[in-house]
Motif scaffolding. Structure first.
Motif, mmCIF file in Angstrom:
data_model
loop_
_atom_site.group_PDB
_atom_site.id
_atom_site.type_symbol
_atom_site.label_atom_id
_atom_site.label_comp_id
_atom_site.label_asym_id
_atom_site.label_seq_id
_atom_site.Cartn_x
_atom_site.Cartn_y
_atom_site.Cartn_z
ATOM 1 N N PHE A 1 0.835 -1.197 0.000
ATOM 2 C CA PHE A 1 0.000 0.000 0.000
ATOM 3 C C PHE A 1 0.873 1.252 0.000
ATOM 4 O O PHE A 1 2.078 1.192 0.179
ATOM 5 N N VAL A 2 0.217 2.391 -0.187
ATOM 6 C CA VAL A 2 0.840 3.717 -0.087
ATOM 7 C C VAL A 2 0.072 4.470 0.993
ATOM 8 O O VAL A 2 -1.155 4.404 1.060
ATOM 9 N N HIS A 3 0.792 5.169 1.849
ATOM 10 C CA HIS A 3 0.187 5.988 2.907
ATOM 11 C C HIS A 3 0.038 7.417 2.375
ATOM 12 O O HIS A 3 0.925 7.935 1.708
ATOM 13 N N MET A 4 -1.081 8.054 2.713
ATOM 14 C CA MET A 4 -1.298 9.460 2.347
ATOM 15 C C MET A 4 -1.993 10.141 3.513
ATOM 16 O O MET A 4 -2.918 9.581 4.101
ATOM 17 N N ASP A 5 -1.512 11.345 3.877
ATOM 18 C CA ASP A 5 -2.160 12.071 4.959
ATOM 19 C C ASP A 5 -2.193 13.559 4.666
ATOM 20 O O ASP A 5 -1.548 14.038 3.746
#
Length: 164
Positions: free
Chosen positions: A60-64
């Protein structure tokens, strides 16, 4: 990604640590069917005021959402302790990416210190000219600043600079 399934792996986590953006509903981990993590990562990095975490050994890729744009690479696999650093290690693109990460981390650390009213007037111009510059200790603390908050920001800045 029109026509592609976007899978949210993790979003709001009420049991996450207090400092986690997941705890406050300001982060998600995701993947998009048919899109590589690298393409998703690169696309996510085009957004302003966004943090993007790339996990080459995961799925997955984290985005915030955040005040200052940020990017990191965690080389650890699922269930392992975090292992931050460049990926891959063996080409010119990785060196350029690492240099950009250094600049971004340094800018973020200086912004956090300045926001607290602790920036030495010479630290920021020096750091902009030299990415390996040292963030100077403030001469005095603001009266209204909690000592633990000052210590936390200093420790984060030191850790970030040491990681470089």
């Amino acid at each position: 990604y029109p026509g592609k399934v976007i899978e949210i792996i993790s979003g709001y986590r009420p049991d996450a640590r207090e400092t986690s953006r997941h705890h406050h509903g300001r982060a998600l981990d995701m993947r998009v069917n048919g899109i590589t993590r690298e393409k998703l990562r690169d696309y996510a990095r085009t957004f302003e005021k966004t943090g993007v975490g790339y996990y080459p050994n995961s799925y997955f890729v984290h985005m915030d959402v955040r005040d200052v744009k940020g990017f990191w690479i965690d080389r650890a696999g699922p269930g392992e302790a975090a292992d931050y650093g460049p990926w891959p290690l063996n080409n010119q693109v990785a060196k350029q990416e690492l240099d950009k990460q250094r600049q971004d981390v340094l800018k973020g650390a200086l912004a956090a210190v300045a926001k607290l009213g602790n920036a030495n007037s010479r630290a920021q111009p020096l750091a902009q000219a030299n990415p390996k510059a040292h963030v100077a200790e403030p001469e005095q603390e603001p009266d209204d600043m909690k000592q633990d908050e000052v210590a936390r920001v200093r420790a984060e800045a030191r850790r970030a600079l040491q990681d470089l």
